[in-house]
Design a protein around this motif. Structure first.
Motif, PDB file in Angstrom:
ATOM      1  N   VAL A   1     -48.776 -13.151   7.558  1.00 28.44           N
ATOM      2  CA  VAL A   1     -47.419 -13.448   7.102  1.00 28.44           C
ATOM      3  C   VAL A   1     -47.267 -12.863   5.707  1.00 28.44           C
ATOM      4  CG1 VAL A   1     -48.108 -15.704   6.181  1.00 28.44           C
ATOM      5  CG2 VAL A   1     -45.693 -15.257   6.716  1.00 28.44           C
ATOM      6  N   ARG A   2     -46.085 -12.365   5.425  1.00 26.82           N
ATOM      7  CA  ARG A   2     -45.818 -11.801   4.096  1.00 26.82           C
ATOM      8  C   ARG A   2     -44.384 -12.126   3.686  1.00 26.82           C
ATOM      9  NH1 ARG A   2     -45.338  -7.343   7.622  1.00 26.82           N
ATOM     10  NH2 ARG A   2     -43.335  -6.194   7.400  1.00 26.82           N
ATOM     11  N   TYR A   3     -44.126 -11.977   2.396  1.00 26.81           N
ATOM     12  CA  TYR A   3     -42.792 -12.232   1.855  1.00 26.81           C
ATOM     13  C   TYR A   3     -42.155 -10.916   1.434  1.00 26.81           C
ATOM     14  CZ  TYR A   3     -39.185 -13.356  -1.542  1.00 26.81           C
ATOM     15  OH  TYR A   3     -38.002 -13.406  -2.230  1.00 26.81           O
TER      16      TYR A   3
ATOM     17  N   VAL B   1     -48.067 -22.148   7.810  1.00 26.93           N
ATOM     18  CA  VAL B   1     -47.608 -20.898   8.407  1.00 26.93           C
ATOM     19  C   VAL B   1     -48.712 -19.843   8.326  1.00 26.93           C
ATOM     20  CG1 VAL B   1     -46.013 -18.959   8.099  1.00 26.93           C
ATOM     21  CG2 VAL B   1     -45.156 -21.310   8.019  1.00 26.93           C
ATOM     22  N   ARG B   2     -49.303 -19.699   7.159  1.00 33.00           N
ATOM     23  CA  ARG B   2     -50.358 -18.686   6.985  1.00 33.00           C
ATOM     24  C   ARG B   2     -51.568 -18.992   7.855  1.00 33.00           C
ATOM     25  NH1 ARG B   2     -54.904 -18.343   3.866  1.00 33.00           N
ATOM     26  NH2 ARG B   2     -54.403 -20.217   2.674  1.00 33.00           N
ATOM     27  N   ILE B   3     -51.994 -20.263   7.873  1.00 39.77           N
ATOM     28  CA  ILE B   3     -53.187 -20.633   8.632  1.00 39.77           C
ATOM     29  C   ILE B   3     -52.968 -20.389  10.131  1.00 39.77           C
ATOM     30  CG2 ILE B   3     -54.616 -22.573   9.336  1.00 39.77           C
ATOM     31  CD1 ILE B   3     -55.248 -21.495   6.575  1.00 39.77           C
ATOM     32  N   LEU B   4     -51.800 -20.775  10.639  1.00 39.53           N
ATOM     33  CA  LEU B   4     -51.541 -20.608  12.068  1.00 39.53           C
ATOM     34  C   LEU B   4     -51.364 -19.134  12.432  1.00 39.53           C
ATOM     35  CD1 LEU B   4     -49.173 -23.617  12.855  1.00 39.53           C
ATOM     36  CD2 LEU B   4     -51.627 -23.409  13.253  1.00 39.53           C
ATOM     37  N   ALA B   5     -50.746 -18.361  11.546  1.00 41.61           N
ATOM     38  CA  ALA B   5     -50.609 -16.921  11.815  1.00 41.61           C
ATOM     39  C   ALA B   5     -51.990 -16.263  11.853  1.00 41.61           C
ATOM     40  CB  ALA B   5     -49.724 -16.271  10.758  1.00 41.61           C
ATOM     41  N   GLU B   6     -52.839 -16.602  10.900  1.00 42.28           N
ATOM     42  CA  GLU B   6     -54.177 -16.014  10.877  1.00 42.28           C
ATOM     43  C   GLU B   6     -55.011 -16.472  12.061  1.00 42.28           C
ATOM     44  OE1 GLU B   6     -55.662 -17.091   7.067  1.00 42.28           O
ATOM     45  OE2 GLU B   6     -54.515 -15.553   5.986  1.00 42.28           O
ATOM     46  N   ALA B   7     -54.787 -17.703  12.541  1.00 41.20           N
ATOM     47  CA  ALA B   7     -55.509 -18.179  13.719  1.00 41.20           C
ATOM     48  C   ALA B   7     -55.165 -17.350  14.949  1.00 41.20           C
ATOM     49  CB  ALA B   7     -55.185 -19.651  13.972  1.00 41.20           C
ATOM     50  N   HIS B   8     -53.984 -16.721  14.960  1.00 37.33           N
ATOM     51  CA  HIS B   8     -53.565 -15.846  16.060  1.00 37.33           C
ATOM     52  C   HIS B   8     -53.931 -14.387  15.776  1.00 37.33           C
ATOM     53  CE1 HIS B   8     -51.029 -19.322  17.096  1.00 37.33           C
ATOM     54  NE2 HIS B   8     -50.964 -18.809  18.310  1.00 37.33           N
TER      55      HIS B   8
ATOM     56  N   ARG C   1     -37.062 -13.206   2.732  1.00 34.61           N
ATOM     57  CA  ARG C   1     -37.379 -12.713   4.069  1.00 34.61           C
ATOM     58  C   ARG C   1     -38.884 -12.888   4.278  1.00 34.61           C
ATOM     59  NH1 ARG C   1     -35.677  -8.744   7.944  1.00 34.61           N
ATOM     60  NH2 ARG C   1     -37.418  -7.485   8.735  1.00 34.61           N
ATOM     61  N   PHE C   2     -39.242 -13.707   5.247  1.00 29.88           N
ATOM     62  CA  PHE C   2     -40.640 -13.926   5.594  1.00 29.88           C
ATOM     63  C   PHE C   2     -40.918 -13.253   6.936  1.00 29.88           C
ATOM     64  CE2 PHE C   2     -39.730 -17.230   2.574  1.00 29.88           C
ATOM     65  CZ  PHE C   2     -40.910 -17.361   1.855  1.00 29.88           C
ATOM     66  N   VAL C   3     -41.965 -12.450   6.970  1.00 31.65           N
ATOM     67  CA  VAL C   3     -42.282 -11.665   8.168  1.00 31.65           C
ATOM     68  C   VAL C   3     -43.646 -12.103   8.701  1.00 31.65           C
ATOM     69  CG1 VAL C   3     -42.601  -9.367   9.143  1.00 31.65           C
ATOM     70  CG2 VAL C   3     -40.965  -9.722   7.266  1.00 31.65           C
ATOM     71  N   VAL C   4     -43.651 -12.548   9.950  1.00 31.10           N
ATOM     72  CA  VAL C   4     -44.877 -12.963  10.621  1.00 31.10           C
ATOM     73  C   VAL C   4     -45.258 -11.881  11.628  1.00 31.10           C
ATOM     74  CG1 VAL C   4     -46.008 -14.733  12.021  1.00 31.10           C
ATOM     75  CG2 VAL C   4     -44.244 -15.384  10.355  1.00 31.10           C
TER      76      VAL C   4
ATOM     77  N   VAL D   1     -45.919  -7.659  17.217  1.00 34.69           N
ATOM     78  CA  VAL D   1     -44.494  -7.971  17.078  1.00 34.69           C
ATOM     79  C   VAL D   1     -44.296  -8.602  15.708  1.00 34.69           C
ATOM     80  CG1 VAL D   1     -42.597  -9.419  17.897  1.00 34.69           C
ATOM     81  CG2 VAL D   1     -44.086  -8.267  19.541  1.00 34.69           C
ATOM     82  N   GLU D   2     -43.308  -8.117  14.976  1.00 34.45           N
ATOM     83  CA  GLU D   2     -42.984  -8.698  13.675  1.00 34.45           C
ATOM     84  C   GLU D   2     -41.750  -9.584  13.820  1.00 34.45           C
ATOM     85  OE1 GLU D   2     -44.809  -5.602  10.411  1.00 34.45           O
ATOM     86  OE2 GLU D   2     -42.633  -5.770  10.605  1.00 34.45           O
ATOM     87  N   ILE D   3     -41.910 -10.854  13.478  1.00 36.62           N
ATOM     88  CA  ILE D   3     -40.818 -11.823  13.532  1.00 36.62           C
ATOM     89  C   ILE D   3     -40.411 -12.140  12.102  1.00 36.62           C
ATOM     90  CG2 ILE D   3     -40.062 -14.052  14.411  1.00 36.62           C
ATOM     91  CD1 ILE D   3     -42.426 -13.965  16.350  1.00 36.62           C
TER      92      ILE D   3
END
Length: 399
Positions: A370-372, A359-366, A380-383, A319-321
């Motif tokens: 994350v990108r811009y 944000v990056r560390i927590l996204a990678e932990a899952h 626009r930041f997309v997780v 899912v992209e948020i």
């Protein structure tokens, strides 16, 4: 695994640097075939000695780590002795060997105490002058030892002083960083407990039906600010957990929309819009992903213009948020720095550059990312996060 540059490899420690210097000295020695009448055997023997010393130094780097103390002084002295032999096989032609003496003394300044550097000066002088005398070099060339060795020694001393200052500065920074980390962790722990009591008390007051209506906006504002401070304290603790390798995720199925609405209430509900299917779920630690969206929305409100839109779209397996604002976007020069720790891309006086790094560390932990993006202006930041595994009906067992 990121590729290391040549400078990183040879600059990793003194042993590898000594190996590189020995390799250069070997090449210079082999030039004696063209510049002297020395027989081939002595030239090849000295070149082989340089190779052996370089190989031993490189092996020491892999086996024992960085050079230090007596081992470093021993390697440096060996290099000086071999340079004296190189001067000899050159028949006293010193212009090719002189720069190597300066290079070796610079190495001494980087990796040896000043006393070792000063002790090496007479060794270099005796070896250099002695090799020229053995080669029957002119007196004027022999006397050049009184120019070359002092200059090389001064170069080494200047480098040693610079290294000493840098090490002292590094030690001070390490002490301050440890103190800062301990202070921040302590504050974060100490802040969370009273804030929990404060938010609990506010919730009790909000549930009191006898409370005058005029007080309710004040309680709502107080709750929002208390939760904001609590969120900041949680962010600090997240940094400490990541650094200590103690981050543990409590994964659950949760709707993206519910997290988005919770973040909107924690920030500015009137400026944050949530555009996500209520049935779209992700398999994550809800508190950590709430922290991710909170940081992105807070950045959007601080740097961009409302409304800030939280949207989500389902893709195969993920899912992209997206969190998008209507501001001016991020300057192109800063995009590559956005997700670095203490990022210089965040020019806000109220930020230390940790929000997007978290944000990056927590996204990678899952197992996400994350990108811009800047598709229509603004930021626009997309997780990207793993989608929740579909629940399938289990057929009843046959009896």
């Amino acid at each position: 695994m990121a590729r290391r540059s040549v400078a990183t490899i040879i600059g990793a420690d003194g042993a590898r640097q000594a190996a590189v210097i020995s390799a250069v000295a070997c090449l210079v020695t082999l030039l004696a075939f063209a510049d002297s009448d020395t027989p081939a055997v002595p030239i090849l023997a000295v070149a082989a000695a340089h190779v052996a010393l370089g190989a031993a130094a490189w092996w020491t780097s892999g086996r024992h780590g960085a050079l230090g103390g007596r081992r470093a002084a021993g390697v440096g002295t060996a290099m000086l002795v071999l340079l004296a032999l190189t001067s000899w096989v050159f028949d006293g032609f010193a212009s090719g060997v002189g720069p190597l003496y300066v290079l070796v003394f610079a190495w001494f300044g980087l990796h040896c105490p000043v006393r070792s550097l000063l002790a090496a000066a007479p060794v270099a002088a005796i070896g250099y002058a002695g090799s020229l005398l053995l080669a029957d070099a002119p007196t004027r060339r022999v006397l050049s030892v009184f120019v070359l060795v002092p200059i090389a020694t001064v170069v080494g001393l200047l480098i040693a002083e610079y290294v000493r200052e840098q090490r002292a500065l590094r030690d001070q920074l390490e002490i301050r960083e440890r103190w800062r980390g301990a202070l921040m962790a302590t504050l974060a722990h100490d802040v969370r407990s009273p804030l929990t009591s404060v938010t609990g008390s506010i919730e009790i007051l909000q549930d009191d039906e006898s409370l005058p209506p005029a007080y309710r906006p004040l309680l709502t504002s107080a709750m929002r600010q208390a939760r904001r401070v609590l969120r900041l304290a949680t962010g600090i603790l997240e940094v400490e957990r990541v650094e200590d390798g103690a981050l543990v995720l409590d994964r659950r199925r949760v709707a993206v929309a519910s997290i988005g609405h919770a973040v909107a209430q924690l920030t500015q509900p009137e400026s944050v819009l949530v555009d996500a299917d209520p049935g779209l779920e992700i398999d994550v630690d809800p508190e950590r992903i709430e922290q991710v969206l909170y940081n992105l929305v807070s950045n959007a409100l601080r740097h961009g213009r409302p409304p800030v839109v939280i949207s989500a779209v389902a893709l195969p397996g993920v899912v992209e948020i997206a969190v998008e604002d209507q501001g001016d976007g991020v300057p192109a020069a800063d995009v590559s720095l956005l997700f670095d720790r203490f990022s210089a891309a965040d020019h806000s006086p109220h930020s230390v550059g940790l929000g997007l790094w978290i944000v990056r560390i927590l996204a990678e932990a899952h197992d996400g990312s994350v990108r811009y993006e800047a598709p229509r202006g603004g930021a626009r930041f997309v997780v990207t996060l793993p989608a929740a595994t579909p629940v399938t009906d289990v057929p009843p067992a046959r009896t």
